[in-house]
Every structure is written in structure tokens, then in C-alpha cells.
Scaffold this motif. Structure first.
Motif, PDB file in Angstrom:
ATOM      1  N   CYS A 136       0.838  -1.201   0.000  1.00 19.10           N
ATOM      2  CA  CYS A 136       0.000   0.000   0.000  1.00 19.10           C
ATOM      3  C   CYS A 136       0.869   1.245   0.000  1.00 19.10           C
ATOM      4  O   CYS A 136       1.124   1.854   1.047  1.00 19.10           O
ATOM      5  CB  CYS A 136      -0.934   0.008   1.208  1.00 19.10           C
TER       6      CYS A 136
ATOM      7  N   SER B 180      -3.319   5.026   1.470  1.00 15.45           N
ATOM      8  CA  SER B 180      -4.693   5.315   1.037  1.00 15.45           C
ATOM      9  C   SER B 180      -4.629   6.406  -0.023  1.00 15.45           C
ATOM     10  O   SER B 180      -3.586   7.049  -0.205  1.00 15.45           O
ATOM     11  CB  SER B 180      -5.546   5.781   2.224  1.00 15.45           C
TER      12      SER B 180
ATOM     13  N   HIS C  70      -5.531   9.247   0.157  1.00 14.87           N
ATOM     14  CA  HIS C  70      -5.402  10.563   0.770  1.00 14.87           C
ATOM     15  C   HIS C  70      -3.957  10.913   1.120  1.00 14.87           C
ATOM     16  O   HIS C  70      -3.705  11.955   1.729  1.00 14.87           O
ATOM     17  CB  HIS C  70      -6.262  10.619   2.031  1.00 14.87           C
TER      18      HIS C  70
ATOM     19  N   ASN D 209      -4.887  -0.860   3.257  1.00  9.77           N
ATOM     20  CA  ASN D 209      -6.103  -0.269   2.704  1.00  9.77           C
ATOM     21  C   ASN D 209      -7.265  -1.245   2.882  1.00  9.77           C
ATOM     22  O   ASN D 209      -7.849  -1.761   1.921  1.00  9.77           O
ATOM     23  CB  ASN D 209      -5.893   0.082   1.232  1.00  9.77           C
TER      24      ASN D 209
ATOM     25  N   GLU E 289      -6.737  -3.772  -5.504  1.00  9.64           N
ATOM     26  CA  GLU E 289      -6.192  -4.364  -4.281  1.00  9.64           C
ATOM     27  C   GLU E 289      -6.187  -5.888  -4.372  1.00  9.64           C
ATOM     28  O   GLU E 289      -5.255  -6.544  -3.903  1.00  9.64           O
ATOM     29  CB  GLU E 289      -7.001  -3.914  -3.060  1.00  9.64           C
TER      30      GLU E 289
ATOM     31  N   SER F  47      -3.282   7.662   7.390  1.00  9.85           N
ATOM     32  CA  SER F  47      -4.721   7.766   7.145  1.00  9.85           C
ATOM     33  C   SER F  47      -5.437   6.416   7.107  1.00  9.85           C
ATOM     34  O   SER F  47      -6.539   6.306   6.559  1.00  9.85           O
ATOM     35  CB  SER F  47      -4.965   8.495   5.821  1.00  9.85           C
ATOM     36  N   VAL F  48      -4.825   5.376   7.707  1.00 12.78           N
ATOM     37  CA  VAL F  48      -5.484   4.070   7.752  1.00 12.78           C
ATOM     38  C   VAL F  48      -5.609   3.547   9.178  1.00 12.78           C
ATOM     39  O   VAL F  48      -5.934   2.378   9.378  1.00 12.78           O
ATOM     40  CB  VAL F  48      -4.747   3.039   6.868  1.00 12.78           C
TER      41      VAL F  48
ATOM     42  N   VAL G 233     -10.848   8.692   8.958  1.00  8.80           N
ATOM     43  CA  VAL G 233     -10.392   7.378   8.502  1.00  8.80           C
ATOM     44  C   VAL G 233     -11.554   6.411   8.354  1.00  8.80           C
ATOM     45  O   VAL G 233     -11.600   5.626   7.398  1.00  8.80           O
ATOM     46  CB  VAL G 233      -9.330   6.824   9.479  1.00  8.80           C
TER      47      VAL G 233
ATOM     48  N   SER H 211     -13.114   7.241   5.307  1.00 12.06           N
ATOM     49  CA  SER H 211     -12.130   7.386   4.233  1.00 12.06           C
ATOM     50  C   SER H 211     -12.437   8.615   3.385  1.00 12.06           C
ATOM     51  O   SER H 211     -12.501   8.560   2.156  1.00 12.06           O
ATOM     52  CB  SER H 211     -12.083   6.137   3.348  1.00 12.06           C
TER      53      SER H 211
END
Length: 592
Positions: free
Chosen positions: A135, A139, A141, A170, A181, A543-544, A558, A561
Motif C-alpha cells: 500500500c 490510502s 489521501h 487499505n 487491491e 490515514s489508515v 479514517v 475514508s
């Protein structure tokens, strides 16, 4: 020592003498019992456990002979030292192998950076295995140097020490069945997980994707639910998320199967003062876990989970990565053997320390567009705003709504209410993109501090009560080529240069720890009271991990998302994070 299978078999049969025999010790067998016997070593492997009269002797009388410790999941970059220096530090603690997710350097230097790091781990008295970063970015972001493609992942998987796919962070996209993914998951059958707080049907979907472990469980309830899904629980004891004591009751209840120790993100001061995997054994036994169970979680189980079939046990054919322990309370080895050779003799690491040069492109990673004081302001607000709430010793954050203090119409810090400014500055391509907001929980009374260590994209993150001091932090970090800086009244009061990708020092661990201590002292002088403030700072940009975070693109909710504005509406509140109950905390480790 070169491997010679014919010689190994001849020694196993008794036709030739062993190269080395460890005598007189109590040997930890794969059945988790102690056997009073000799251990014969030939060609770097264990030839047998029994009685041997020939060969060079090492007397382990009155001591315990156990397999070398294996860290099931860690980020080498969090140690803030080069691989050869990490080996010099952890081998005396009994660690002979680690499984590393290099997604930190992958975010900063891309595929080439990961290949460079793998090369830098050759020739060490420490086996560094890798998982291919899954990842990058963590994410949509976040803003790394460049996204990791499926071709990048496959190129890392082709390296001989790569075992599988690194933690799939993610989790919302995996659960939703996002095809990109799922393509990553198809690249290898062995996939590490990252699913903080995921439960119920969502957890069913995550596990059904083929993900077989998680290291994010912080409560017995969360870990138990993941175990019920057939997942391995990698128990974490990191600098900023010490989950070991909370999860030990579940090991006592369910037994050692499907549990293993990992350190995830451990800073150099913790490595130096408390240790590595051996520190987890020490705590576990002090909390009431049987030493034999602790040893399984520290050696056999990590090897079993990752398919390291030649490591983690004392048995014929296994690599002779062995420790001699004076006791089963401190877990401090008096001797460490790496493939039958003495790597640590109780005083010094005796292995030749391979050092690889650091090319300029690895050092020159901090690129920030010109900034002004006004760029660090969150802007105007009318009413309540989102505020990130930091919890001591936790990677989770909360979100609060506060009516901010205004200065000339724009939001500013309010130290009396523990409200500091925070900004994340894109530092890979000098785009000038900045995310700004407010944070509470540091206790910062004045000044500012900043770092280029900001999981996972590792943009520049700065927290402060004064925008001039924040700007000074940024300028100093650019000059250093990355690191950590503390500023008060316009003056740099402490710093830790990290010129290797803005993440790693090129200095010995003692020097790094000394600089880190000075940074912590400077932060305490400014009012910061968190146990691991720099680790807390670094994870504010990830951000995860719920709940509210910040990246160069703005504030991130988060759980949804989504990027959210500074200005808040009450109907948008997800609520303050409530700590789950620990209903097994009062039970004995043995489950009685």
C-alpha cells in the motif's frame, strides 16, 4: 560457514565429528520441553541433539540453549539506524532474524529504494527477510514519491529474501472488493494484514481475501475475534503501541498456536535500553506466562507463520541460530551463534560488520516548495472545528470539536487549552501542497517540533504554538536533508539529523540515542509529556488508523475514508473514541 549437506548427514549418522558441540545445557526442543543433551553443529546446521565426544566444545552448563529469536513484523526504518548498525544492536539481544516491511523507504524512494535497502542487508549476522510493500500510498489521501504498482510489487517478490505481501493497510478497499487491491493479493499466497478495529462481516470479508495475520489488535476482544477467523495474531510491543500485556491473557486462554511476537515500530532508545524480542519474553514471563510459551512465540511460531522451515527450532537440519541463556527471566544471551559461528560472545558482536555506501539519490530526498508564515494557518472558521486528539501510547486518535481561538480572523493555537497548530507539508516533489489543522494531547506550551518521519508517505509534519517557529523547523529540516527538529523562540534547541531518505541516520546507535534524548528533553521543556511524542507525531499522518488524521491533502476521517473540512457540523461527528473493555484483565494468564 558454507553449507555442506553431505558433511551434515555424515555427522548426523555419527560417521564424522561435528564442527562444534554445545555441551551441558538444557536444550529447548520443538515439543516445548527441556532436554539435557549436547547440540552438534555441522556446516552451519544442527546435525543432532544427543551425546557427542568429538568436535570443538562450548560449555553451556547450567544454562539454556534456545533457538534465535525472530521478529515476525517490523519496520527497519523505525530504528533510525542503518541495517549493519541495527544488527550490531539486536544480535546481542538474541535476535537472529527479522521480517521487515520496507514500506517506509518505498514511500520515499520507490522501488529502487527498496532494492537498495535489501542489498544493504546482505552479509549481516542478522537475517533480514522482506515483505513486498502493498500500500504505497497507504490510502488515496496520502502523497508518496510515487505509487507502488503491481509491477513494483512483483519485482520485490522476485528477490530471494522476500516472503510475501506486506501488511494490507487499505482494508476498506479490500473489504469492498476493489479489483486493484485484489490484484496485489493474487501476487503471493502469503499476505500480512493490518485491520485495526475491523470486526463482524467486514472482518469476514478481509479474512476471506486470503489475509492470514494482523498485528493491530489492542484488546483481548479484538484479538479473539481475529483468531476465530483463523488469523494469526502478531502481538505488538512497539514504542507507541504496547499491546503485549493486554493480549497475554488470550494466549493463556487459547494456548500459543497462531500467536507470535513482533515489534513493528521500535525507536532506537527503546532498543538500546530495553531490548528487542527478548524484552517481550521478559515482560511475558513477569506477567505469568510460562517461559516455554514465550520462547515459542519468540522463535518457533514466527518461523512457522512465515514459512521459514529451517529456522525457529533446535532439530536436525535446522540452521544453527542458537542462543545460550543464563536464565529464563531476563532472557539476555551470554552467547549467540549464527549458522554455527559465534556472532556475539557476551561482550561484542564478532561478525564482520558489512557496510554499504549511501548514494546521493538516497540522501537527497527532502524537496519543499518555498513557504510563508501564512501558509501554516488553517484559515478562518465560524463555529466549531475538527480537532485531532492524541492518546498517550496509542496509534488510534480521536476527534473533538472545539471553538478555536482566532488571530486576525484565522484559526491559531491556544496553548492554555492544549490546542496546537499542525501542518503536513508535501516533501517529495515540492508541490507546495499543505494540510493544516489543530491537534490536542501533546501538552505543548510554546515553540514547535517537526519531522520528516510521518507514516506512511513520510511528508514533513510539524506541530507548534507559533507559526514562525513552525516555519523555522521546516527550514532546518530541509537544510539537514531530513530528521527531527525542536524550535523555541526562533532557535533550534535540539535536532536529530536523518539524512538517509529523511528516515535513517548514518551514525552509530549511541549517537542517535543521545540526540534523541536531547530532543525529548527539549520537548519536555516545552510542556510535552507523552511517553513517545515523536512516534505519536509520526502517526498523525497515517490515514489508515482511525479516527481523525491529517495528510498534505487535509484532515482525514479514517472510518469514512474521506477528506473533511476544518469547519465541523455536529451531524458529521463519529463520536469520541471509546476504549473497549478488557474483560479478561483480571484472569490469570493460565486461564484458571
Amino acid at each position: 560457514m558454507p553449507s555442506d549437506r553431505r558433511h551434515l548427514l555424515a555427522v548426523a549418522r555419527g560417521d564424522e565429528p561435528p564442527d562444534l558441540v554445545i555441551t551441558g545445557g538444557r536444550v529447548f526442543a520443538p515439543t516445548a520441553e527441556w532436554v539435557e543433551a549436547d547440540v552438534a553443529v555441522a556446516s552451519g546446521r544442527i546435525a543432532g541433539v544427543g551425546s557427542y565426544s568429538d568436535g570443538e566444545r562450548i560449555d553451556a552448563s547450567g544454562r539454556y540453549v534456545v533457538p534465535g529469536f525472530i521478529d515476525a513484523h517490523m519496520h527497519l526504518e523505525s530504528s533510525k539506524v542503518m541495517p549493519h548498525e541495527l544488527a550490531r544492536v539486536v544480535v546481542p539481544h538474541g535476535t537472529t532474524a527479522v521480517v521487515c516491511d520496507p514500506h517506509e523507504i518505498a514511500n520515499v524512494l520507490g522501488r529502487d529504494g527498496v532494492h537498495w535497502l535489501i542489498d544493504a542487508c546482505e552479509g549481516l549476522p542478522l537475517d533480514v527477510y522482506f515483505m513486498a510493500p502493498s500500500c504505497v500510498p497507504a490510502s488515496p489521501h496520502e502523497s508518496p514519491r510515487e505509487p507502488f504498482t503491481i509491477e513494483d510489487i512483483e519485482s520485490i517478490l522476485r528477490r530471494k529474501r522476500t516472503l510475501g505481501i506486506a501488511e494490507m493497510m487499505n482494508f476498506p478497499a479490500v473489504i469492498a472488493g476493489d479489483e486493484s487491491e485484489l490484484d496485489k493479493l493474487r501476487a503471493s499466497p502469503h499476505v500480512d494484514g493490518h485491520a485495526p478495529g475491523v470486526s463482524g462481516r467486514a472482518l469476514d470479508a478481509y479474512a476471506a481475501a486470503g489475509i492470514r495475520s494482523d498485528h493491530e489488535a489492542t484488546t483481548v476482544e479484538e484479538a479473539w475475534e481475529k483468531r476465530r477467523r483463523g488469523m494469526w495474531v502478531l502481538i505488538r510491543e512497539a514504542s507507541n503501541s504496547r499491546d503485549l500485556k493486554a493480549l497475554l491473557p488470550l494466549v493463556g486462554r487459547l494456548g500459543p498456536d497462531y500467536f507470535a511476537f513482533c515489534t513493528d515500530d521500535r525507536e532506537p532508545d527503546l532498543l538500546q535500553r530495553e531490548g528487542h524480542v527478548n524484552q517481550m519474553c521478559r515482560i511475558a514471563v513477569a506477567e505469568g506466562l510460562d517461559p516455554e510459551v514465550a520462547l515459542l512465540l519468540a522463535s518457533h511460531n514466527p518461523a512457522r507463520y512465515h514459512g521459514l522451515r529451517e529456522r525457529g527450532s533446535i532439530a536436525p537440519g535446522y540452521r544453527a541460530d542458537l542462543l545460550v541463556l543464563p536464565d529464563l527471566t531476563d532472557f539476555r544471551p551470554s552467547l549467540v551463534l549464527k549458522e554455527g559461528e559465534v556472532a556475539f560472545d557476551g561482550d561484542d558482536v564478532r561478525w564482520p560488520q558489512a557496510k554499504q555506501g549511501i548514494p546521493a539519490w538516497v540522501r537527497e530526498s527532502v524537496r519543499v516548495a518555498p513557504l510563508e508564515r501564512r501558509d501554516l494557518s488553517p484559515g478562518p472558521a465560524d463555529g466549531e472545528v475538527h480537532v485531532i486528539e492524541v492518546f498517550d501510547g496509542r496509534l488510534f486518535t480521536g476527534q473533538r470539536f472545539e471553538s478555536p481561538r482566532l488571530d486576525e480572523g484565522v484559526v491559531t493555537a491556544d496553548p492554555e487549552r492544549d490546542l496546537a497548530l499542525i501542518a503536513v507539508v508535501e516533501r517529495h516533489h515540492a508541490t507546495g501542497r499543505i494540510g493544516t489543522g489543530l491537534v490536542t494531547g501533546f501538552g505543548l506550551r510554546q515553540g514547535a517540533f517537526a519531522a520528516t518521519v510521518a507514516h506512511d508517505a513520510h511528508n514533513l509534519v510539524v506541530v507548534g504554538t507559533d507559526r514562525d517557529d513552525m516555519l523555522r523547523c521546516i527550514e532546518r529540516l530541509v537544510a539537514l536533508g531530513g530528521g527531527i527538529v525542536v524550535v523555541a523562540g526562533g532557535e533550534v534547541t535540539a535536532q536529530l539529523p536523518l539524512p538517509v531518505a529523511g528516515l535513517i541516520s548514518d551514525r552509530p546507535l549511541d549517537e542517535v540515542v543521545g540526540a534523541l534524548d536531547r530532543v525529548h528533553d527539549a520537548l519536555r521543556a516545552l510542556g510535552v509529556r507523552l511517553e513517545a511524542p515523536l512516534m505519536s507525531l509520526s502517526f498523525l499522518a497515517l490515514s489508515v488508523i482511525p479516527q481523525l488524521k491529517i495528510t498534505d491533502r487535509g484532515l482525514v476521517d479514517v472510518e469514512r475514508s474521506q477528506i473533511v473540512p476544518l469547519q465541523a457540523e455536529r451531524e458529521d461527528l463519529a463520536g469520541t473514541m471509546v476504549e473497549p473493555a478488557h474483560d479478561l484483565d483480571e484472569e490469570r494468564i493460565d486461564g484458571t
